[in-house]
Design an enzyme around this catalytic site. Structure first.
Site, PDB file in Angstrom:
ATOM      1  NE  ARG A  40      -4.197  -1.770   1.813  1.00 52.41           N
ATOM      2  CZ  ARG A  40      -5.063  -2.215   2.701  1.00 52.41           C
ATOM      3  NH1 ARG A  40      -4.902  -1.961   3.979  1.00 52.41           N
ATOM      4  NH2 ARG A  40      -6.104  -2.908   2.309  1.00 52.41           N
ATOM      5  CE  LYS A 203     -20.803 -15.707   6.482  1.00 46.70           C
ATOM      6  NZ  LYS A 203     -20.924 -14.992   7.748  1.00 46.70           N
ATOM      7  N   GLY A 356     -10.525  -8.033  -1.178  1.00 42.35           N
ATOM      8  CA  GLY A 356      -9.257  -8.321  -0.505  1.00 42.35           C
ATOM      9  C   GLY A 356      -8.748  -9.723  -0.771  1.00 42.35           C
TER      10      GLY A 356
HETATM   11  P1  ADP Z   1     -13.197 -11.036  -1.331  1.00 42.46           P
HETATM   12  O1  ADP Z   1     -12.375 -10.644  -0.115  1.00 42.46           O
HETATM   13  O2  ADP Z   1     -12.338 -11.191  -2.550  1.00 42.46           O
HETATM   14  O3  ADP Z   1     -14.360 -10.123  -1.540  1.00 42.46           O
HETATM   15  P2  ADP Z   1     -14.730 -12.956   0.177  1.00 42.46           P
HETATM   16  O4  ADP Z   1     -14.239 -12.331   1.436  1.00 42.46           O
HETATM   17  O5  ADP Z   1     -16.140 -12.749  -0.187  1.00 42.46           O
HETATM   18  O6  ADP Z   1     -13.779 -12.498  -1.049  1.00 42.46           O
HETATM   19  O7  ADP Z   1     -14.520 -14.533   0.227  1.00 42.46           O
HETATM   20  C1  ADP Z   1     -13.266 -15.104   0.452  1.00 42.46           C
HETATM   21  C2  ADP Z   1     -13.400 -16.355   1.275  1.00 42.46           C
HETATM   22  O8  ADP Z   1     -14.321 -17.268   0.712  1.00 42.46           O
HETATM   23  C3  ADP Z   1     -12.084 -17.101   1.359  1.00 42.46           C
HETATM   24  O9  ADP Z   1     -11.638 -17.081   2.699  1.00 42.46           O
HETATM   25  C4  ADP Z   1     -12.426 -18.510   0.896  1.00 42.46           C
HETATM   26  O10 ADP Z   1     -11.808 -19.516   1.672  1.00 42.46           O
HETATM   27  C5  ADP Z   1     -13.930 -18.558   1.068  1.00 42.46           C
HETATM   28  N1  ADP Z   1     -14.531 -19.590   0.219  1.00 42.46           N
HETATM   29  C6  ADP Z   1     -14.579 -19.638  -1.118  1.00 42.46           C
HETATM   30  N2  ADP Z   1     -15.164 -20.776  -1.546  1.00 42.46           N
HETATM   31  C7  ADP Z   1     -15.521 -21.468  -0.437  1.00 42.46           C
HETATM   32  C8  ADP Z   1     -16.156 -22.725  -0.208  1.00 42.46           C
HETATM   33  N3  ADP Z   1     -16.574 -23.484  -1.222  1.00 42.46           N
HETATM   34  N4  ADP Z   1     -16.348 -23.098   1.087  1.00 42.46           N
HETATM   35  C9  ADP Z   1     -15.931 -22.316   2.100  1.00 42.46           C
HETATM   36  N5  ADP Z   1     -15.334 -21.136   1.954  1.00 42.46           N
HETATM   37  C10 ADP Z   1     -15.122 -20.700   0.700  1.00 42.46           C
HETATM   38 MG    MG Z   2     -12.738 -10.958   2.007  1.00 36.34          MG
END
Ligand code: ADP
Ligand code: MG
Length: 400
Positions: A40, A203, A356
Site C-alpha cells: 500500500r 457468503k 481483498g
Molecule cells: P473477497 O475478499 O475477494 O471479496 P470474500 O471475502 O467474499 O472475497 O470470500 C473469500 C473467502 O471465501 C475465502 O476465505 C475462501 O476460503 C472462502 N470460500 C470460497 N469458496 C468457499 C467454499 N466453497 N467453502 C468455504 N469457503 C469458501
Molecule cells: Mg474478504
C-alpha cells in the site's frame, strides 16, 4: 471518463511551493514495529513522487488499524511507516506526532519544497471516525489543497476523507484513486462487450447487492465459491456440509429466476470429507454432494467452461475466490480463473479484480501484473460494485 478533478488537472502554480494535504492508505500490517507488507505504501508513491517533482510540500494523512476512537494505542502508531517512506523516497521524512498542536502547523509551513511529512494515525484524533467538522479543521490547517489517494478508505465518511475535502480547495483525486475510478468506474459505466462478472467467496449475503447491481449491466455472471452452494440449494440439491446460508436460499431462488441464462453456475465441484482431509477429495456433479461431505472448490470442467467465457470477454470484473484458495489443493479453481484473467488480458480484454481475498489470490498466483487492474480497496471496491456512491470520492471537486 472520470468525473473528478485529479492532480493532473492542477496548474503548476497551484502546486509549486504549496502544501499538499494527501490522504493515503497506509493501513499496513505491522509486526514488532516493522511493516511486513509495503504494497500500500508503494501504491501511493506515484502521487507522492509527482507532487514532489512539481515542488509541492507534502503532508501525508492515513489511518492505521482500529484504535478505539481517539485513544493513542502505541501498536497503531504510523511511526514504522516513516522508515519505509524514507527508504522508498531516498530522503528524510518528518513525523508529526500531534496534528492538533500549533507545532504541527509550523512544521508543515517550514517544510522545504519537495519535502514530505507524515502525520500520526488519523484515528488518534477524536472526531476522525465521526466525520467531525472540528477534526476536519485540524487536518485542513496542515495543507493548502487536498488530495485523496486513499481509495480503500473512500467508502467511509471520516474527517480525513470527507469533511476535510469541503474545507480545503481544490480537493482532487490522486493517481491511484484516479486509476481505481478509471478501471472500476469504466467497467460499470462503459464496458466493452461482452462484459463478464465472476463472483465467488464465502457468503452470498455480502455479495447480493453486487449481483443485483451487476445483473442489468453484464452479459454473463459466473458464480463460484461457497456462494454457488446456496444457489445449488435453491435449485433443490443437497449440499452436505458445504457452507450454505440457509436464510438466503429463497433470495438465491429469486436471483436465479430473474437472471435466467445470464447467470452461470458450476456444473460440479470438488468435495471432501473436510477441509483437513484433502486426500478424500473427488469431483462430483453439482447435485451429487454426498451426505457429510463439503464442497470446497469448483471442478476442473467448470474451470474450463468459465475460462472459455472469460476468454471471449472484452471486460471482466472478478470478485471472490472460486474455492478455499488458502488451503491447497482447493485453490485450483481460483488459480484457473486467475490464469484465464491473465490470458484474457493478453488478448486485449480489460480485467479488473476487486476484493481483498481475490487480490490476495491473484498475488498468490503470481499474476497480479498480468491483469489490467487489481483494486487496492477491499470494502471500497465492493461498495463501488454495489453501485454505491463513495463519500470520499463524492466530496472531491467535479471536473468543469
Ligand atoms: P473477497 O475478499 O475477494 O471479496 P470474500 O471475502 O467474499 O472475497 O470470500 C473469500 C473467502 O471465501 C475465502 O476465505 C475462501 O476460503 C472462502 N470460500 C470460497 N469458496 C468457499 C467454499 N466453497 N467453502 C468455504 N469457503 C469458501
Ligand atoms: Mg474478504
Amino acid at each position: 471518463m472520470i468525473t473528478k478533478l485529479t492532480i493532473e488537472n492542477l496548474d503548476p502554480a497551484a502546486v509549486l511551493g504549496r502544501r499538499a494535504l494527501v490522504r493515503v492508505d497506509f493501513n499496513v500490517p505491522i509486526k514488532d514495529g516493522k511493516v511486513t507488507d509495503e504494497t500500500r505504501i508503494r501504491a501511493a508513491m506515484p502521487t507522492i513522487e509527482d507532487l514532489k517533482d512539481r515542488g509541492a510540500r507534502i503532508v501525508l494523512l492515513s489511518h492505521l488499524g482500529r484504535p478505539k476512537g481517539g485513544v493513542k494505542e502505541p501498536k497503531y502508531s504510523l511511526k514504522p511507516v516513516q522508515a519505509v517512506l524514507e527508504r522508498l523516497l531516498g530522503m528524510p521524512v518528518t513525523f508529526i506526532e500531534d496534528p492538533a498542536s500549533p507545532a504541527a502547523v509550523e512544521t508543515t509551513r517550514r517544510l522545504p519544497r519537495g519535502a514530505v511529512a507524515l502525520v500520526e494515525n488519523t484515528r488518534f484524533l477524536p472526531g476522525e471516525e465521526t466525520n467531525d467538522a472540528a477534526a476536519a479543521k485540524i487536518f485542513a490547517a496542515l495543507g493548502d489543497f487536498y488530495v485523496n489517494d486513499a481509495f480503500g478508505s473512500a467508502h467511509r465518511a471520516h474527517a480525513s476523507t470527507e469533511a476535510v475535502a469541503h474545507l480545503l480547495k481544490p480537493a482532487v483525486a490522486g493517481l491511484l484513486m484516479e486509476k481505481e475510478l478509471e478501471y472500476l468506474g469504466g467497467a460499470l459505466t462503459a464496458p466493452k462487450r461482452p462484459f463478464v462478472a465472476v463472483l465467488g467467496g464465502a457468503k452470498i449475503s455480502g455479495k447480493i447487492d453486487v449481483i443485483e447491481n451487476l445483473l442489468p449491466k453484464v452479459d454473463r455472471i459466473l458464480i463460484g465459491g461457497a456462494m454457488a452452494c446456496t444457489f445449488f440449494r435453491a435449485k433443490g440439491a443437497a449440499t452436505g456440509t458445504s457452507l450454505v446460508e440457509e436464510d438466503r436460499v429463497e433470495m438465491a431462488r429469486q436471483v436465479l429466476a430473474k437472471a435466467g441464462d445470464k447467470l452461470v453456475l458450476p456444473d460440479g465441484g470438488v468435495v471432501a470429507q473436510g477441509l483437513e482431509k484433502p486426500d478424500t477429495r473427488r469431483e462430483v456433479a453439482w447435485n451429487a454432494v454426498p451426505d457429510g461431505w463439503g464442497m470446497y472448490d469448483i471442478d476442473a470442467a467448470s474451470v474450463g467452461r468459465f475460462a472459455g467465457i472469460i476468454g471471449d470477454a472484452k471486460t471482466v470484473v472478478w470478485n471472490g475466490p472460486m474455492g478455499v484458495f488458502e488451503t491447497p489443493p482447493f485453490d485450483a479453481g481460483t488459480l484457473g480463473v486467475a490464469r484465464a484473467m491473465a490470458d484474457a488480458t493478453a488478448k486485449g480484454a480489460v480485467t479488473v479484480i476487486g476484493g481483498g481475498d481475490s487480490a490476495a489470490a491473484i498475488e498468490q498466483a503470481g499474476l497480479a501484473d498480468k491483469v489490467s487492474h487489481v483494486s487496492t480497496g477491499g470494502g471500497a471496491s465492493l461498495e463501488f460494485l454495489e453501485g454505491k456512491v463513495l463519500p470520499g470520492v463524492a466530496a472531491l471537486d467535479d471536473r468543469p
